[in-house]
Design a protein around this motif. Structure first.
Motif, PDB file in Angstrom:
ATOM      1  N   GLU A   1       0.851  -1.143  -0.054  1.00 28.71           N
ATOM      2  CA  GLU A   1      -0.010   0.072   0.088  1.00 28.71           C
ATOM      3  C   GLU A   1       0.920   1.384  -0.037  1.00 28.71           C
ATOM      4  O   GLU A   1       0.585   2.413  -0.544  1.00 28.71           O
ATOM      5  CB  GLU A   1      -0.828   0.209   1.240  1.00 28.71           C
ATOM      6  CG  GLU A   1      -1.781   1.244   1.213  1.00 28.71           C
ATOM      7  CD  GLU A   1      -2.824   1.119   2.190  1.00 28.71           C
ATOM      8  OE1 GLU A   1      -3.780   2.047   2.380  1.00 28.71           O
ATOM      9  OE2 GLU A   1      -2.698   0.388   3.257  1.00 28.71           O
ATOM     10  N   ALA A   2       1.800   1.198   0.968  1.00 27.86           N
ATOM     11  CA  ALA A   2       2.899   2.579   0.813  1.00 27.86           C
ATOM     12  C   ALA A   2       3.570   2.532  -0.398  1.00 27.86           C
ATOM     13  O   ALA A   2       3.634   3.574  -0.960  1.00 27.86           O
ATOM     14  CB  ALA A   2       3.907   2.227   2.152  1.00 27.86           C
TER      15      ALA A   2
ATOM     16  N   TYR B   1       1.260   4.434  -2.907  1.00 29.07           N
ATOM     17  CA  TYR B   1       0.973   5.658  -2.769  1.00 29.07           C
ATOM     18  C   TYR B   1       2.267   6.338  -2.799  1.00 29.07           C
ATOM     19  O   TYR B   1       2.392   7.576  -3.322  1.00 29.07           O
ATOM     20  CB  TYR B   1       0.568   5.875  -1.115  1.00 29.07           C
ATOM     21  CG  TYR B   1      -0.901   5.902  -1.105  1.00 29.07           C
ATOM     22  CD1 TYR B   1      -1.830   6.381  -1.763  1.00 29.07           C
ATOM     23  CD2 TYR B   1      -1.384   4.829  -0.354  1.00 29.07           C
ATOM     24  CE1 TYR B   1      -3.196   6.211  -1.893  1.00 29.07           C
ATOM     25  CE2 TYR B   1      -2.770   4.686  -0.148  1.00 29.07           C
ATOM     26  CZ  TYR B   1      -3.785   5.521  -0.863  1.00 29.07           C
ATOM     27  OH  TYR B   1      -5.127   5.134  -0.647  1.00 29.07           O
TER      28      TYR B   1
ATOM     29  N   ALA C   1     -10.072   4.078  -3.046  1.00 28.91           N
ATOM     30  CA  ALA C   1      -8.679   4.564  -3.127  1.00 28.91           C
ATOM     31  C   ALA C   1      -8.340   4.558  -4.458  1.00 28.91           C
ATOM     32  O   ALA C   1      -7.728   5.255  -5.156  1.00 28.91           O
ATOM     33  CB  ALA C   1      -7.609   3.735  -2.213  1.00 28.91           C
TER      34      ALA C   1
ATOM     35  N   ASP D   1      -1.963   8.427   1.704  1.00 28.92           N
ATOM     36  CA  ASP D   1      -3.085   7.856   1.896  1.00 28.92           C
ATOM     37  C   ASP D   1      -4.351   8.350   1.150  1.00 28.92           C
ATOM     38  O   ASP D   1      -4.136   9.358   0.244  1.00 28.92           O
ATOM     39  CB  ASP D   1      -3.637   7.931   3.441  1.00 28.92           C
ATOM     40  CG  ASP D   1      -3.371   9.244   4.181  1.00 28.92           C
ATOM     41  OD1 ASP D   1      -3.565  10.067   3.127  1.00 28.92           O
ATOM     42  OD2 ASP D   1      -3.285   9.386   5.231  1.00 28.92           O
TER      43      ASP D   1
ATOM     44  N   ALA E   1      -6.361  -0.284  -0.587  1.00 34.17           N
ATOM     45  CA  ALA E   1      -7.421   0.538  -0.200  1.00 34.17           C
ATOM     46  C   ALA E   1      -8.853   0.254  -1.086  1.00 34.17           C
ATOM     47  O   ALA E   1      -9.720   1.130  -1.160  1.00 34.17           O
ATOM     48  CB  ALA E   1      -6.990   2.150  -0.575  1.00 34.17           C
TER      49      ALA E   1
END
Length: 217
Positions: free
Chosen positions: A85-86, A89, A177, A124, A173
């Protein structure tokens, strides 16, 4: 079982290959190093890094592709490490605050480039949504300035970053997201990647892509 890989003599090739004798790409080299079967989707590598790496490997020319070789040892072991996820982003943040401003600068739109660089780091869904209005404003300015085809380097950087951001949004997300990331960055990055086949533009896009790939790995 890990294997030894001589990066000095290795030559990364474009695309996937049925056997190592036909050549190896970035991800196939990572699979070899990790002792996996010959494959450009090795199980040991994060899907986000895999998507980013395959796109860069296949879009870059034969000379610039070799600059990816130092990243190979860092790829095995990234699958399932909780960082995807990081990473997604991170790719989106680079696309919005580094890659797109580089193209805007080349088009003489330095004010729009500065506004994107001044955005908060995208880490995020909330920061992706907050970036949206500024990105869309930059898209309008870029669309007015550029109307030609994608440069090869620009397309490579865009495709790699967007695949990474899309995959992370889907896996981490979910749909909300992903939609926010697409809305925040899609139009501007596509518009800002146009009409830059000049050497200087290609170099700017490559520098951004190289740095992002190194950081992500």
């Amino acid at each position: 079982m890990t294997r030894k890989l001589d990066l000095d003599t290795l030559t990364l090739a474009r695309g996937g290959h049925e056997t190592p004798d036909q050549g190896v790409c970035l991800l196939e080299a990572a699979a070899y190093l990790a002792g996996e079967a010959h494959d450009d989707h090795p199980a040991c590598v994060s899907p986000v890094l895999g998507a980013f790496g395959r796109e860069l490997n296949d879009r870059l020319d034969d000379t610039k592709r070799q600059l990816l070789k130092p990243l190979i040892p860092a790829l095995p072991g990234t699958a399932g490490d909780g960082l995807d996820e990081a990473r997604g982003y991170l790719a989106l943040d680079w696309m919005v605050r580094t890659f797109t401003p580089a193209w805007l600068d080349l088009a003489g739109l330095s004010d729009a480039a500065s506004e994107l660089r001044a955005l908060r780091r995208i880490v995020d869904l909330a920061t992706a949504e907050a970036a949206g209005p500024v990105v869309r404003a930059g898209a309008g300015k870029a669309a007015a300035a550029w109307d030609a085809a994608w440069a090869a380097a620009g397309a490579a950087a865009w495709d790699a970053a967007w695949d990474a951001a899309r995959d992370a949004a889907r896996d981490a997300a979910r749909d909300a997201a992903r939609a926010a990331a697409r809305d925040a960055a899609g139009a501007a990055a596509r518009a800002a990647a146009r009409d830059a086949a000049r050497d200087a533009a290609g170099a700017a896009a490559w520098d951004a892509a190289r740095d992002a790939a190194r950081d992500a790995a």
